[in-house]
Scaffold this motif. Structure first.
Motif, short mmCIF file in Angstrom:
data_model
loop_
_atom_site.label_atom_id
_atom_site.label_comp_id
_atom_site.label_asym_id
_atom_site.label_seq_id
_atom_site.Cartn_x
_atom_site.Cartn_y
_atom_site.Cartn_z
N LYS A 1 -7.75 7.16 -1.39
CA LYS A 1 -8.94 7.96 -1.11
C LYS A 1 -8.59 9.25 -0.38
CE LYS A 1 -11.53 4.66 -2.74
NZ LYS A 1 -11.26 4.47 -4.14
N THR A 2 -7.41 9.29 0.25
CA THR A 2 -6.97 10.48 0.97
C THR A 2 -5.52 10.79 0.58
OG1 THR A 2 -6.03 9.28 2.85
CG2 THR A 2 -8.40 9.84 2.96
N ARG A 3 -5.09 12.00 0.90
CA ARG A 3 -3.73 12.42 0.60
C ARG A 3 -2.71 11.58 1.38
NH1 ARG A 3 -0.06 16.71 2.25
NH2 ARG A 3 0.98 17.54 0.40
N GLU A 4 -3.01 11.26 2.64
CA GLU A 4 -2.09 10.44 3.44
C GLU A 4 -2.01 9.01 2.90
OE1 GLU A 4 0.29 11.19 5.63
OE2 GLU A 4 -0.31 13.21 5.01
N GLU A 5 -3.14 8.49 2.47
CA GLU A 5 -3.13 7.15 1.86
C GLU A 5 -2.30 7.18 0.57
OE1 GLU A 5 -6.32 3.60 0.89
OE2 GLU A 5 -7.02 5.68 0.79
N TYR A 6 -2.41 8.26 -0.17
CA TYR A 6 -1.63 8.43 -1.40
C TYR A 6 -0.13 8.44 -1.07
CZ TYR A 6 -0.17 10.60 -5.87
OH TYR A 6 0.42 10.88 -7.07
N ARG A 7 0.27 9.21 -0.05
CA ARG A 7 1.68 9.26 0.34
C ARG A 7 2.19 7.86 0.70
NH1 ARG A 7 4.77 13.32 2.92
NH2 ARG A 7 2.88 14.45 3.50
N THR A 8 1.42 7.12 1.46
CA THR A 8 1.81 5.76 1.85
C THR A 8 1.98 4.87 0.62
OG1 THR A 8 0.69 5.98 3.97
CG2 THR A 8 1.12 3.74 3.21
N MET A 9 1.05 4.97 -0.32
CA MET A 9 1.14 4.17 -1.54
C MET A 9 2.37 4.56 -2.36
SD MET A 9 -2.75 3.91 -2.89
CE MET A 9 -4.00 3.05 -1.96
N LEU A 10 2.66 5.84 -2.46
CA LEU A 10 3.82 6.29 -3.21
C LEU A 10 5.10 5.69 -2.64
CD1 LEU A 10 2.94 10.07 -3.68
CD2 LEU A 10 3.04 8.33 -5.48
N GLU A 11 5.15 5.57 -1.33
CA GLU A 11 6.35 5.08 -0.68
C GLU A 11 6.45 3.56 -0.66
OE1 GLU A 11 6.19 7.10 3.07
OE2 GLU A 11 6.90 8.99 2.20
N SER A 12 5.32 2.86 -0.91
CA SER A 12 5.39 1.41 -0.72
C SER A 12 4.58 0.55 -1.67
CB SER A 12 4.94 1.09 0.71
OG SER A 12 3.58 1.50 0.89
N ALA A 13 3.71 1.11 -2.49
CA ALA A 13 2.80 0.28 -3.30
C ALA A 13 3.56 -0.66 -4.23
CB ALA A 13 1.85 1.16 -4.11
N GLY A 14 3.09 -1.88 -4.24
CA GLY A 14 3.65 -2.90 -5.13
C GLY A 14 2.55 -3.50 -5.97
N PRO A 15 2.79 -4.65 -6.59
CA PRO A 15 1.78 -5.27 -7.45
C PRO A 15 0.49 -5.59 -6.69
CG PRO A 15 3.91 -6.33 -7.73
CD PRO A 15 4.03 -5.40 -6.56
#
Length: 194
Positions: free
Chosen positions: A170-184
């Motif tokens: 929902k935010t750019r910072e949340e996006y950055r966090t997901m890029l660095e760690s998102a899994g299944p």
């Protein structure tokens, strides 16, 4: 679609035979020690992408900001698979995403960014075995990635929005966090398809 026999794919002859994975890994420069993110860019001029509720105003803004967020992270490789219609088909782009990226960043800033242009004629599905997380603006490819158990980050509204199937920042910072760690995503596929 997975076999490349969809009518537009056949008409435009935009995909080649599937290469061997070891050969493809060498061509792409896959580093097994790094997190591998694959961004599948949409056609930036596609009017069907003007959905309200997107994190970014458009595809170009999304692609360029994704590079900005990751360009200094040496633990990640970002592969950008551009849309085949940029080169093939009846409505080719005047300027493709590779040119837009190269005009926006220096060579040093793109050290961990790898562009997979249409001229390589690769089906997206041959890339699935290498993907730690896929990044989409929106599109049906999300369903095919999910069916192959590949985690997906989606930055725009799609038919799968709010179903807790994909990561939706929902935010750019949340996006950055997901890029660095998102899994299944944790969901029961059997229940979903019933």
């Amino acid at each position: 679609r997975k076999e490349g026999k969809d009518r537009p794919f056949l008409r435009d002859d935009c995909f080649s035979e599937d290469p061997e994975l070891a050969d493809l890994a060498a061509v792409l420069g896959i580093d097994p020690a790094k997190r591998k993110l694959f961004l599948f860019s949409n056609l930036y001029w596609d009017i069907g992408l003007s959905e309200p509720g997107a994190l970014y105003d458009g595809v170009v803004d999304w692609v360029l900001d994704t590079i900005r967020l990751l360009k200094d992270n040496t633990d990640i490789q970002l592969f950008i698979k551009t849309h085949p219609a940029e080169l093939y088909g009846p409505a080719q782009s005047r300027k493709g995403m590779p040119e837009i990226i190269q005009e926006s960043f220096t060579e040093d800033e793109l050290a961990n960014v790898f562009i997979i242009g249409p001229e390589l004629r690769l089906k997206p599905y041959v890339l699935f075995p290498f993907i730690d997380c896929a990044i989409l603006f929106q599109g049906t490819l999300a369903f095919e990635l999910l069916d192959s158990e590949v985690p997906v980050i989606s930055c725009s509204r799609g038919v799968y929005s709010d179903l807790e199937l994909v990561h939706e920042p929902k935010t750019r910072e949340e996006y950055r966090t997901m890029l660095e760690s998102a899994g299944p995503k944790d969901f029961n596929r059997d229940e979903f398809y019933l």
